[in-house]
Design a protein around this motif. Sequence first.
Motif, mmCIF file in Angstrom:
data_model
loop_
_atom_site.group_PDB
_atom_site.id
_atom_site.type_symbol
_atom_site.label_atom_id
_atom_site.label_comp_id
_atom_site.label_asym_id
_atom_site.label_seq_id
_atom_site.Cartn_x
_atom_site.Cartn_y
_atom_site.Cartn_z
ATOM 1 N N LYS A 118 81.817 29.503 87.151
ATOM 2 C CA LYS A 118 80.814 30.564 87.143
ATOM 3 C C LYS A 118 79.847 30.401 88.312
ATOM 4 O O LYS A 118 79.505 31.383 88.996
ATOM 5 N N GLU A 119 79.408 29.185 88.548
ATOM 6 C CA GLU A 119 78.486 28.931 89.652
ATOM 7 C C GLU A 119 79.162 29.175 91.004
ATOM 8 O O GLU A 119 78.539 29.683 91.939
ATOM 9 N N PHE A 120 80.443 28.808 91.101
ATOM 10 C CA PHE A 120 81.191 29.039 92.339
ATOM 11 C C PHE A 120 81.283 30.534 92.635
ATOM 12 O O PHE A 120 81.040 30.980 93.768
ATOM 13 N N ILE A 121 81.624 31.327 91.618
ATOM 14 C CA ILE A 121 81.720 32.778 91.796
ATOM 15 C C ILE A 121 80.365 33.345 92.201
ATOM 16 O O ILE A 121 80.276 34.224 93.071
ATOM 17 N N SER A 122 79.297 32.820 91.611
ATOM 18 C CA SER A 122 77.951 33.279 91.955
ATOM 19 C C SER A 122 77.626 32.988 93.418
ATOM 20 O O SER A 122 77.061 33.838 94.122
ATOM 21 N N VAL A 123 77.978 31.790 93.892
ATOM 22 C CA VAL A 123 77.732 31.434 95.296
ATOM 23 C C VAL A 123 78.494 32.364 96.226
ATOM 24 O O VAL A 123 77.951 32.867 97.219
ATOM 25 N N VAL A 124 79.763 32.621 95.909
ATOM 26 C CA VAL A 124 80.581 33.495 96.743
ATOM 27 C C VAL A 124 80.005 34.904 96.775
ATOM 28 O O VAL A 124 79.869 35.521 97.844
ATOM 29 N N ASN A 125 79.653 35.442 95.615
ATOM 30 C CA ASN A 125 79.106 36.798 95.562
ATOM 31 C C ASN A 125 77.783 36.890 96.320
ATOM 32 O O ASN A 125 77.505 37.892 96.986
ATOM 33 N N LYS A 126 76.995 35.839 96.218
ATOM 34 C CA LYS A 126 75.722 35.817 96.934
ATOM 35 C C LYS A 126 75.953 35.796 98.445
ATOM 36 O O LYS A 126 75.255 36.487 99.201
ATOM 37 N N ALA A 127 76.929 35.025 98.888
ATOM 38 C CA ALA A 127 77.256 34.973 100.321
ATOM 39 C C ALA A 127 77.753 36.323 100.823
ATOM 40 O O ALA A 127 77.379 36.770 101.916
ATOM 41 N N ILE A 128 78.586 36.981 100.022
ATOM 42 C CA ILE A 128 79.100 38.306 100.397
ATOM 43 C C ILE A 128 77.958 39.304 100.490
ATOM 44 O O ILE A 128 77.876 40.110 101.424
ATOM 45 N N CYS A 129 77.062 39.251 99.509
ATOM 46 C CA CYS A 129 75.916 40.160 99.495
ATOM 47 C C CYS A 129 75.032 39.932 100.719
ATOM 48 O O CYS A 129 74.552 40.876 101.342
ATOM 49 N N LYS A 130 74.840 38.675 101.068
ATOM 50 C CA LYS A 130 74.035 38.354 102.243
ATOM 51 C C LYS A 130 74.692 38.883 103.515
ATOM 52 O O LYS A 130 74.015 39.428 104.394
ATOM 53 N N LYS A 131 76.007 38.743 103.599
ATOM 54 C CA LYS A 131 76.731 39.252 104.764
ATOM 55 C C LYS A 131 76.598 40.759 104.861
ATOM 56 O O LYS A 131 76.377 41.318 105.947
ATOM 57 N N ARG A 132 76.728 41.461 103.741
ATOM 58 C CA ARG A 132 76.586 42.915 103.748
ATOM 59 C C ARG A 132 75.191 43.318 104.192
ATOM 60 O O ARG A 132 75.014 44.235 104.993
ATOM 61 N N LEU A 133 74.184 42.634 103.657
ATOM 62 C CA LEU A 133 72.811 42.960 104.020
ATOM 63 C C LEU A 133 72.582 42.712 105.498
ATOM 64 O O LEU A 133 71.942 43.517 106.190
ATOM 65 N N GLN A 134 73.113 41.612 106.008
ATOM 66 C CA GLN A 134 72.953 41.317 107.429
ATOM 67 C C GLN A 134 73.599 42.394 108.279
ATOM 68 O O GLN A 134 73.037 42.816 109.294
ATOM 69 N N ASP A 135 74.776 42.875 107.869
ATOM 70 C CA ASP A 135 75.443 43.951 108.601
ATOM 71 C C ASP A 135 74.589 45.219 108.599
ATOM 72 O O ASP A 135 74.450 45.897 109.622
ATOM 73 N N ARG A 136 74.014 45.535 107.436
ATOM 74 C CA ARG A 136 73.211 46.752 107.328
ATOM 75 C C ARG A 136 71.942 46.650 108.169
ATOM 76 O O ARG A 136 71.568 47.588 108.872
ATOM 77 N N VAL A 137 71.280 45.506 108.071
ATOM 78 C CA VAL A 137 70.064 45.313 108.854
ATOM 79 C C VAL A 137 70.371 45.417 110.344
ATOM 80 O O VAL A 137 69.653 46.088 111.100
ATOM 81 N N GLY A 138 71.457 44.762 110.767
ATOM 82 C CA GLY A 138 71.836 44.819 112.177
ATOM 83 C C GLY A 138 72.146 46.232 112.633
ATOM 84 O O GLY A 138 71.763 46.638 113.742
ATOM 85 N N THR A 139 72.816 47.008 111.788
ATOM 86 C CA THR A 139 73.164 48.388 112.135
ATOM 87 C C THR A 139 71.912 49.251 112.259
ATOM 88 O O THR A 139 71.767 50.030 113.210
ATOM 89 N N VAL A 140 71.011 49.122 111.282
ATOM 90 C CA VAL A 140 69.768 49.907 111.320
ATOM 91 C C VAL A 140 68.959 49.580 112.567
ATOM 92 O O VAL A 140 68.482 50.478 113.278
ATOM 93 N N ILE A 141 68.823 48.289 112.865
ATOM 94 C CA ILE A 141 68.054 47.879 114.036
ATOM 95 C C ILE A 141 68.687 48.408 115.317
ATOM 96 O O ILE A 141 68.011 48.936 116.203
ATOM 97 N N SER A 142 70.014 48.277 115.432
ATOM 98 C CA SER A 142 70.711 48.756 116.631
ATOM 99 C C SER A 142 70.558 50.261 116.802
ATOM 100 O O SER A 142 70.324 50.757 117.914
ATOM 101 N N ASP A 143 70.681 50.995 115.690
ATOM 102 C CA ASP A 143 70.556 52.456 115.766
ATOM 103 C C ASP A 143 69.160 52.868 116.217
ATOM 104 O O ASP A 143 68.993 53.761 117.058
#
Length: 435
Positions: free
Chosen positions: A180-205
């Motif tokens: 359960k903790e492993f799945i939580s870490v993975v999901n958190k990492a994925i969420c962070k990656k998505r947020l980083q992509d979105r932030v980068g896109t907004v800033i670039s635009d």
Amino acid sequence: MVLFLVIPGEGRTGRRSHGISFALKRGIFRSKKKHRWTKIILSGIRNRRISGKRRLLFSSGNLSGSRKERRMEYRGNILVVDDEVGPRESIRMIMKPYHEIQTAKSGAEALQKITDESFDLVTLDLNMPDMHGVEVLKRIKEKKQEIEVVIITGYGSLETAQQAIRYGAFDYITKPFNIKEFISVVNKAICKKRLQDRVGTVISDLKSKGITDWSVIMNQGEPDPQGGTVPLGEAWSNCKNLSLLDFIKVLSRTLEAKNSNMHHHSERVNHYSMVVAEAMGLSEKEQEVLTISAFLHDIGKVGISNEILNKRGKLNPEEWTEIKEHPRRGVEILKPLCLPQEVLKIILHHHESFDGQGYPDGLKGEEIPLCARIIQIIDSYDAMISNRPYRKALSLDWVIQEIQSCAGAQFDPRIVKVFVDILTRQESLNLVGSS
């Protein structure tokens, strides 16, 4: 309900079985006729070995959430890297209901796949015959810094954990681990990656539209999953797995990406600062404030051109004036986040000198916030032991002497003593180089 994970062991014939079973059920898996299996009852981190030679990889946790709910989560692209088929296939099967999974059985294969395809996350074993996991991590970050990496190892050590921090791993997990903790870490990492992509896109635009005022950028709208928009400074709230600190780390990494010499600088400053804070006995609240401040202390440099930041020669008066404005600029950028006033004061004053000769306000001694005095020393330390366009990294011995010579002038003597003792003992801080 007990979770059973069957990992292939060695049969009497010497042949190695390659199947893997993963189930939630009562009872115990039966052995196959021609091959023996390692049967492990998973309960917490304790296990009972029935036969075979494989070690316990996972422990059970209460897996919550319906299948429908899991499928509604964002499905990331994950690469599982392990030279052993058992662990590799086990992780693949665990994560398959949640994400798109590919596997690689060597560091070289992983690096080739990363070159050819797009991934959000890599789970990485350390002890592989062709290439050590830390080297694979380093090369992943050189190729595609935005990919999150989770280290998974049964042979963890303080040294490899610190190397993982140095090269930007999202997390470092030792076997056995809770599913359960492993799945939580993975999901958190994925969420962070998505947020980083979105932030980068907004800033670039926004920058492509000529908007360069970062206080304006932080207030710009970002799509809300429920319709409408939210300010970029609150975009982290759309990712339920992420805290404000996670968002701050994303923001810091996104903005540091503009300067290759700054990669992971804030992470190292945070790491070193926390070691000093613990040695000095700072309270939990003070350490929380220090962490946020360490990650954001140089955010004001995002508006300064790389020509000035990477200049090989001496800065002219106009350039030096612009550099000295970055603490104030950082505070202006961060105002939309409504951070604690202590954080903004630390960021504003992290270049003040103990003797009053610093900037921007010429504060001296105890007038300078304690956490700002800590960050000032660590910031200088990381700059000296890092490669720069105009010089190579300096030796640890030279850096220690320089820090000691500045005690009472640029640096707080009390903090200097604590930090030099740590560097000399090398107990918790042996990462003296920078990639």
